[in-house]
Design a protein around this motif. Structure first.
Motif, PDB file in Angstrom:
ATOM      1  N   VAL A 182       0.806  -1.251   0.222  1.00  0.00           N
ATOM      2  CA  VAL A 182      -0.151   0.054  -0.005  1.00  0.00           C
ATOM      3  C   VAL A 182       0.889   1.387   0.012  1.00  0.00           C
ATOM      4  CG1 VAL A 182      -1.902  -1.210   1.405  1.00  0.00           C
ATOM      5  CG2 VAL A 182      -0.142  -0.020   2.488  1.00  0.00           C
ATOM      6  N   LYS A 183       0.366   2.273  -0.485  1.00  0.00           N
ATOM      7  CA  LYS A 183       1.054   3.614  -0.394  1.00  0.00           C
ATOM      8  C   LYS A 183      -0.068   4.482   0.181  1.00  0.00           C
ATOM      9  CE  LYS A 183       3.093   7.187  -3.268  1.00  0.00           C
ATOM     10  NZ  LYS A 183       3.248   7.880  -4.882  1.00  0.00           N
ATOM     11  N   GLU A 184       0.463   4.972   1.454  1.00  0.00           N
ATOM     12  CA  GLU A 184      -0.516   5.665   2.120  1.00  0.00           C
ATOM     13  C   GLU A 184      -0.789   7.118   1.700  1.00  0.00           C
ATOM     14  OE1 GLU A 184      -0.675   3.799   6.647  1.00  0.00           O
ATOM     15  OE2 GLU A 184       1.164   5.094   6.042  1.00  0.00           O
ATOM     16  N   ARG A 185      -1.868   7.597   1.684  1.00  0.00           N
ATOM     17  CA  ARG A 185      -2.128   9.127   1.615  1.00  0.00           C
ATOM     18  C   ARG A 185      -2.358   9.789   2.546  1.00  0.00           C
ATOM     19  NH1 ARG A 185      -7.529  10.914   1.228  1.00  0.00           N
ATOM     20  NH2 ARG A 185      -6.798  12.360  -0.189  1.00  0.00           N
ATOM     21  N   PRO A 186      -2.211  10.967   2.849  1.00  0.00           N
ATOM     22  CA  PRO A 186      -2.420  12.101   3.974  1.00  0.00           C
ATOM     23  C   PRO A 186      -4.010  11.733   4.221  1.00  0.00           C
ATOM     24  CG  PRO A 186      -0.931  13.212   2.591  1.00  0.00           C
ATOM     25  CD  PRO A 186      -1.561  11.900   1.869  1.00  0.00           C
ATOM     26  N   THR A 187      -4.380  11.277   5.545  1.00  0.00           N
ATOM     27  CA  THR A 187      -5.748  11.287   5.826  1.00  0.00           C
ATOM     28  C   THR A 187      -6.137  12.245   6.969  1.00  0.00           C
ATOM     29  OG1 THR A 187      -5.229   9.615   7.583  1.00  0.00           O
ATOM     30  CG2 THR A 187      -5.702   8.800   5.415  1.00  0.00           C
ATOM     31  N   GLY A 188      -5.190  13.169   7.596  1.00  0.00           N
ATOM     32  CA  GLY A 188      -5.631  13.992   8.530  1.00  0.00           C
ATOM     33  C   GLY A 188      -5.061  15.351   8.061  1.00  0.00           C
ATOM     34  N   SER A 189      -5.954  16.481   8.393  1.00  0.00           N
ATOM     35  CA  SER A 189      -5.705  17.770   7.947  1.00  0.00           C
ATOM     36  C   SER A 189      -6.002  18.946   8.841  1.00  0.00           C
ATOM     37  CB  SER A 189      -6.177  17.911   6.626  1.00  0.00           C
ATOM     38  OG  SER A 189      -7.532  18.002   6.955  1.00  0.00           O
ATOM     39  N   PHE A 190      -4.996  19.860   9.153  1.00  0.00           N
ATOM     40  CA  PHE A 190      -5.848  20.988   9.812  1.00  0.00           C
ATOM     41  C   PHE A 190      -5.609  22.147   9.056  1.00  0.00           C
ATOM     42  CE2 PHE A 190      -4.439  24.992  11.938  1.00  0.00           C
ATOM     43  CZ  PHE A 190      -5.572  25.185  12.792  1.00  0.00           C
ATOM     44  N   LEU A 191      -6.868  22.816   8.841  1.00  0.00           N
ATOM     45  CA  LEU A 191      -6.845  23.599   7.796  1.00  0.00           C
ATOM     46  C   LEU A 191      -7.356  25.051   8.611  1.00  0.00           C
ATOM     47  CD1 LEU A 191      -7.460  24.592   4.954  1.00  0.00           C
ATOM     48  CD2 LEU A 191      -9.524  23.752   4.937  1.00  0.00           C
ATOM     49  N   PHE A 192      -6.903  25.932   8.272  1.00  0.00           N
ATOM     50  CA  PHE A 192      -7.489  27.383   8.624  1.00  0.00           C
ATOM     51  C   PHE A 192      -7.148  28.507   7.439  1.00  0.00           C
ATOM     52  CE2 PHE A 192      -6.859  31.886  10.212  1.00  0.00           C
ATOM     53  CZ  PHE A 192      -7.884  32.134  11.055  1.00  0.00           C
ATOM     54  N   GLY A 193      -8.121  29.149   7.010  1.00  0.00           N
ATOM     55  CA  GLY A 193      -7.834  30.260   6.079  1.00  0.00           C
ATOM     56  C   GLY A 193      -8.933  30.696   5.377  1.00  0.00           C
ATOM     57  N   LEU A 194      -9.052  31.430   4.382  1.00  0.00           N
ATOM     58  CA  LEU A 194      -9.949  32.191   3.556  1.00  0.00           C
ATOM     59  C   LEU A 194     -10.197  31.435   2.417  1.00  0.00           C
ATOM     60  CD1 LEU A 194      -8.571  35.862   3.782  1.00  0.00           C
ATOM     61  CD2 LEU A 194     -10.141  34.807   5.403  1.00  0.00           C
ATOM     62  N   GLY A 195     -11.485  31.351   1.866  1.00  0.00           N
ATOM     63  CA  GLY A 195     -11.841  30.569   0.854  1.00  0.00           C
ATOM     64  C   GLY A 195     -13.006  31.186   0.021  1.00  0.00           C
ATOM     65  N   PHE A 196     -13.543  30.408  -1.081  1.00  0.00           N
ATOM     66  CA  PHE A 196     -14.555  31.101  -1.887  1.00  0.00           C
ATOM     67  C   PHE A 196     -15.149  29.843  -2.536  1.00  0.00           C
ATOM     68  CE2 PHE A 196     -16.676  32.976  -5.473  1.00  0.00           C
ATOM     69  CZ  PHE A 196     -17.235  33.929  -5.007  1.00  0.00           C
ATOM     70  N   SER A 197     -16.588  29.920  -2.511  1.00  0.00           N
ATOM     71  CA  SER A 197     -17.221  28.935  -3.127  1.00  0.00           C
ATOM     72  C   SER A 197     -18.273  29.687  -4.059  1.00  0.00           C
ATOM     73  CB  SER A 197     -18.096  28.006  -2.012  1.00  0.00           C
ATOM     74  OG  SER A 197     -19.041  27.503  -2.836  1.00  0.00           O
ATOM     75  N   GLY A 198     -18.484  29.313  -5.177  1.00  0.00           N
ATOM     76  CA  GLY A 198     -19.313  29.798  -6.164  1.00  0.00           C
ATOM     77  C   GLY A 198     -20.962  29.663  -5.576  1.00  0.00           C
ATOM     78  N   ASP A 199     -21.240  28.700  -4.742  1.00  0.00           N
ATOM     79  CA  ASP A 199     -22.698  28.567  -4.054  1.00  0.00           C
ATOM     80  C   ASP A 199     -22.831  29.445  -2.923  1.00  0.00           C
ATOM     81  OD1 ASP A 199     -22.964  26.970  -6.217  1.00  0.00           O
ATOM     82  OD2 ASP A 199     -23.092  24.924  -5.099  1.00  0.00           O
ATOM     83  N   ASP A 200     -21.479  29.746  -1.973  1.00  0.00           N
ATOM     84  CA  ASP A 200     -21.765  30.260  -0.486  1.00  0.00           C
ATOM     85  C   ASP A 200     -21.016  31.367  -0.529  1.00  0.00           C
ATOM     86  OD1 ASP A 200     -23.416  27.946  -0.282  1.00  0.00           O
ATOM     87  OD2 ASP A 200     -21.673  26.742   0.556  1.00  0.00           O
ATOM     88  N   GLY A 201     -20.156  31.836  -1.447  1.00  0.00           N
ATOM     89  CA  GLY A 201     -19.562  33.217  -1.369  1.00  0.00           C
ATOM     90  C   GLY A 201     -18.352  32.904  -0.708  1.00  0.00           C
ATOM     91  N   ALA A 202     -17.757  34.071  -0.216  1.00  0.00           N
ATOM     92  CA  ALA A 202     -16.430  34.245   0.708  1.00  0.00           C
ATOM     93  C   ALA A 202     -16.670  33.383   2.018  1.00  0.00           C
ATOM     94  CB  ALA A 202     -16.066  35.652   0.816  1.00  0.00           C
ATOM     95  N   LEU A 203     -15.773  32.732   2.621  1.00  0.00           N
ATOM     96  CA  LEU A 203     -15.797  32.119   3.870  1.00  0.00           C
ATOM     97  C   LEU A 203     -14.618  32.013   4.489  1.00  0.00           C
ATOM     98  CD1 LEU A 203     -14.363  28.973   3.310  1.00  0.00           C
ATOM     99  CD2 LEU A 203     -16.387  28.815   2.132  1.00  0.00           C
ATOM    100  N   ILE A 204     -14.633  31.950   5.857  1.00  0.00           N
ATOM    101  CA  ILE A 204     -13.484  31.742   6.785  1.00  0.00           C
ATOM    102  C   ILE A 204     -13.822  30.461   7.490  1.00  0.00           C
ATOM    103  CG2 ILE A 204     -12.058  32.458   8.705  1.00  0.00           C
ATOM    104  CD1 ILE A 204     -13.198  35.327   8.184  1.00  0.00           C
ATOM    105  N   GLN A 205     -12.911  29.470   7.405  1.00  0.00           N
ATOM    106  CA  GLN A 205     -13.024  28.186   8.036  1.00  0.00           C
ATOM    107  C   GLN A 205     -11.775  27.601   8.715  1.00  0.00           C
ATOM    108  OE1 GLN A 205     -13.807  25.470   4.840  1.00  0.00           O
ATOM    109  NE2 GLN A 205     -12.157  26.023   3.522  1.00  0.00           N
ATOM    110  N   ALA A 206     -12.025  26.981   9.592  1.00  0.00           N
ATOM    111  CA  ALA A 206     -11.144  26.238  10.522  1.00  0.00           C
ATOM    112  C   ALA A 206     -11.509  24.861  10.658  1.00  0.00           C
ATOM    113  CB  ALA A 206     -10.780  27.032  11.770  1.00  0.00           C
ATOM    114  N   SER A 207     -10.716  23.770  10.438  1.00  0.00           N
ATOM    115  CA  SER A 207     -11.250  22.496  10.708  1.00  0.00           C
ATOM    116  C   SER A 207      -9.978  21.625  10.937  1.00  0.00           C
ATOM    117  CB  SER A 207     -11.927  21.944   9.425  1.00  0.00           C
ATOM    118  OG  SER A 207     -10.882  21.731   8.177  1.00  0.00           O
ATOM    119  N   VAL A 208     -10.440  20.241  11.766  1.00  0.00           N
ATOM    120  CA  VAL A 208      -9.506  19.575  11.849  1.00  0.00           C
ATOM    121  C   VAL A 208     -10.044  18.015  11.461  1.00  0.00           C
ATOM    122  CG1 VAL A 208      -8.341  18.335  13.910  1.00  0.00           C
ATOM    123  CG2 VAL A 208      -8.347  20.701  14.000  1.00  0.00           C
ATOM    124  N   SER A 209      -9.640  17.153  10.791  1.00  0.00           N
ATOM    125  CA  SER A 209     -10.164  16.101  10.425  1.00  0.00           C
ATOM    126  C   SER A 209      -9.164  15.025  10.125  1.00  0.00           C
ATOM    127  CB  SER A 209     -10.786  16.261   9.030  1.00  0.00           C
ATOM    128  OG  SER A 209      -9.628  16.731   7.801  1.00  0.00           O
TER     129      SER A 209
END
Length: 774
Positions: A433-460
């Motif tokens: 097997v070749k493992e892929r990253p399965t965990g992430s910490f995300l904090f930043g600015l983003g944009f979605s064509g459906d929901d507009g500008a967003l600020i998000q932080a997540s740990v998964s």
């Protein structure tokens, strides 16, 4: 005096040899002194540059201290010439010493190519290496001539009958040369005409359709868009022709000959194929012989050569393959299935005796897992359907691979079979097997064509501490929504594979900012669900939860929304969910084959402040085109309504369509019914229909984390009580790009509406981060 005579004779001989009157070896032989033999006191070699004297001494048949006769001179020189190192050799005898004067061939310092387009340089160098003509080796003109002929042969095989190969040899310092091969490829010969002689049962036109490269094209388009000829294509298509006839019952079909003639200009090919069709045969009977392993009635459905059917070689081959596959499931991976025909040429029938020799049964001794630096062995092994100590089963191994791929923990999964030394009835399996990253910490600015500008932080973490458990925590704020959520999933809550998910969430939505009718909602929810596997492809899930939904009207809310909220400002709900899922996809993130079907329902329990239900059907089919490309068809149908004291589906549970997650090319949530405000806004509806057809193509040579898609979307939303009218469904077509980027799934699309109306809101370019749009 004797020495002067020898020197003079040697000089005369060298001059004669240089003008080609006698061979050097012959000249040297005559220059030897007239004596029977002498003991060699010394051997000297003159003229060496790259080759060491020691290497030459090892090649000589005579050593210091040996007795040497002048009659051995020719043999000695012939041995040295055979090495290919020297282009001139002179031998002389001085007293009792042998003196060899040599001229080495130069070495090849560099090989260059010019003019080659059809055949790449790597292939040409490979052809040269077959003649031992490579950089660093000795340069010999005779070998260069062989190389030229080999390169011409390579081009002849590609239909380049006018190809020419020239050479340029440049001397370099230190007895080296640079060889440059000039290729003038010329035009590729094209098929001008094909004649099939001897075919009575099938027409030329029908036979042309069966040729691999013809593909129902007219004869002048026979091999590709430019009708190019090559011997490999001819051989392949002749075999296709033979298979076609034998699949149509012509057991004795023969290709008597095929002649290829070339036009005087060497740019056209005329191909004549002489065939003998023979008679058409039918199958009279078949019997199964040998050790069948499984009951005969279980093997009979795998036999395609039924009595009365036209004989077909393909049916025979398919019968052998499926019987072997069935026996392999019992551990007999090396079973021999041999169909023996009994041909009756008087009645044009053929009977088959299918002889089965199961051979030895193969067991899996050990399963080794390699490459899982993070994921626990147990997480991998619990997905395996092939177990240690059990009979080897190809289908169980394949199913194990698919289950591992669908974990989404690995970029690559390979299962290799390794023979056990000294044991013919055992194999080991090595899972790489070749493992892929399965965990992430995300904090930043983003944009979605459906929901507009967003600020998000997540740990998964999809593979928490390597246990396979999933944990997600996220906070998000955008123009439309503010939310916080926590979810934990244990996919093996029980050893039998029952999964449990617990979720807690809170969110506030400003619907007006979502390009819909104006109102505000605040929701707090706690839920728990269980997933029960039925078999490898089917599962059933049940869930329950509690929700508190607070509704607030705004100054821009339409009367029907205001009236509903005044009656139901605060709502306590008990939610129940149930779903049936069928999934045969080879991967969750990057599917290329299989299908998924999900029937789900969501309802509030009787006695809740609001009583309603929603039913959804979501289905996707993936048809593989190549190993990494696929064609996808998708359908999504939703319906909702109220019951009990609730009339109709509550407006805040309405369906919407349009945007990057449904019908691309139209603004998010813009399709369907609108409210009654002065500037009507999308209101949603109780019915929704979505379609999708996509061609999914990989980008790059690595894992399928980047895919290009060409798609057609369709969809519409309808009010409760409104009929679904196909002429109201909107369609769009475009191109999209998906990427599992370091910051999360990214989707970009450009779509053109195909049947928009005057009031439709069009948005051709759309993108989002955080959602993978397959």
């Amino acid at each position: 005096m004797l020495k002067k005579q020898i020197v003079a004779l040697t000089m005369i001989t060298a001059i004669l040899a240089s003008v080609g009157l006698i061979m050097p070896s012959e000249a040297v032989a005559q220059s030897a002194p007239s004596q029977s033999s002498f003991v060699v006191k010394d051997i000297r070699i003159k003229g060496l540059q790259r080759i060491s004297a020691g290497a030459v001494f090892n090649l000589l048949p005579v050593r210091v201290g040996d007795s040497f006769s002048t009659s051995q001179s020719s043999e000695l020189i012939r041995d040295l010439y055979k090495t290919g190192f020297f282009k001139d050799i002179q031998l002389s005898v001085e007293t009792d010493d042998i003196v060899l004067t040599v001229v080495e061939y130069p070495s090849i310092a560099q090989i260059e190519f010019a003019g080659n387009k059809l055949i790449k340089e790597e292939s040409l160098r490979e052809a040269l290496s077959g003649n031992d003509f490579i950089e660093g080796r000795v340069f010999q003109p005779s070998v260069l001539d062989q190389v030229k002929q080999e390169l011409k042969r390579q081009y002849l095989n590609q239909g380049k009958y006018n190809a020419q190969v020239g050479t340029e040899v440049t001397d370099l310092p230190r007895n080296r040369v640079k060889v440059k091969l000039h290729v003038k490829e010329g035009p590729t010969a094209k098929i001008k005409k094909i004649n099939i002689v001897g075919n009575d049962f099938f027409s030329d036109k029908m036979l042309m359709k069966e040729f691999e490269s013809a593909d129902s094209k007219p004869v002048w388009k026979f091999w590709g868009s430019e009708n190019q000829y090559s011997r490999e294509k001819v051989s392949g298509d002749l075999e296709t022709l033979r298979s076609f006839y034998q699949d149509q019952g012509f057991l004795d079909f023969q290709i008597l000959s095929n002649q290829v003639s070339i036009s005087p200009q060497k740019d056209g090919i005329f191909l004549t194929i002489n065939v003998k069709e023979g008679e058409r045969y039918t199958v009279s009977q078949f019997v199964l012989n040998g050790r069948l392993i499984v009951p005969e009635e279980e093997l009979l459905p795998f036999v395609y050569i039924a009595p009365g059917r036209t004989y077909s070689r393909k049916d025979v081959d398919d019968t052998v393959e499926v019987i072997q596959s069935r026996l392999a499931e019992e551990g007999y991976s090396y079973a021999e299935v041999v169909p023996v025909p009994d041909v009756d040429r008087d009645n044009n029938t053929v009977a088959f005796s299918i002889n089965i020799k199961p051979g030895r049964r193969i067991y899996v001794r050990r399963i080794n897992v390699v490459g899982n630096t993070l994921t626990n062995d147990e997480v991998i092994r619990r997905e395996l359907r092939q177990t240690e100590g059990a009979a080897y089963s190809p289908s169980r191994v394949d199913r194990s691979k698919i289950r591992l791929q669908r974990l989404s923990f690995f970029d690559e999964v390979e299962i290799e079979t390794v023979d056990v030394a000294g044991r013919e009835d055992q194999v080991d399996l090595e899972i790489v097997v070749k493992e892929r990253p399965t965990g992430s910490f995300l904090f930043g600015l983003g944009f979605s064509g459906d929901d507009g500008a967003l600020i998000q932080a997540s740990v998964s973490q999809a593979n928490l501490f390597g246990t396979g458990n999933q944990l997600n925590f996220g906070v998000q704020r955008s123009d439309i929504i503010e939310s916080v959520s926590l979810q934990y999933t244990n996919p093996y809550y029980t050893k039998s594979g029952i999964s449990r998910t617990i979720g807690l969430s809170g969110r506030s939505i400003d619907a007006a900012r979502a390009n819909t009718s104006a109102f505000l909602t605040d929701t707090l929810a706690l839920n728990m669900s269980y997933l029960f596997p039925i078999n490898e492809n089917n599962s059933f899930s049940l869930g329950a939860g509690i929700e508190r939904i607070d509704l607030t009207a705004t100054a821009f809310s339409v009367p029907q929304v205001v009236e509903f909220i005044e009656k139901n400002p605060e709502n306590d709900l008990i939610t129940l969910t149930a779903a049936f899922a069928h999934d045969t996809r080879d991967s969750i993130l990057y599917p290329t084959s299989g299908k998924s079907f999900r029937l789900s329902t969501e309802l509030t329990a009787p006695g809740s402040d609001l009583e309603y239900y929603r039913i959804n059907i979501d289905s996707d089919y993936y048809y593989p085109i190549t190993k990494r490309a696929a064609f996808k068809l998708g359908l999504d149908v939703g319906y909702g309504d109220g019951y009990g004291d609730t009339e109709g589906l509550p407006f805040f549970k309405n369906y919407f369509a349009g945007g990057s997650r449904s019908v691309r090319g139209f603004e998010a949530r813009s399709l369907g019914p609108r409210d009654t405000s002065a500037f009507p806004q999308p209101f949603g509806g109780a019915k929704r229909v979505l379609f999708n057809a996509s061609l999914l193509l990989p980008v790059g040579d690595g894992a399928l984390d980047k895919r290009l898609q060409f798609f057609v979307d369709g969809g519409q939303v309808f009010e409760n009580g409104e009929d679904i009218e196909t002429d109201k469904i909107r369609f769009s077509a475009g191109v999209g790009f998906n990427w599992i980027s370091p910051v999360g799934p990214l989707s970009i699309s450009y779509a053109i509406p195909l049947n928009e109306e005057e009031d439709d809101e069009v948005e051709k370019f759309q993108f989002s981060v955080g959602t993978l749009i397959q």
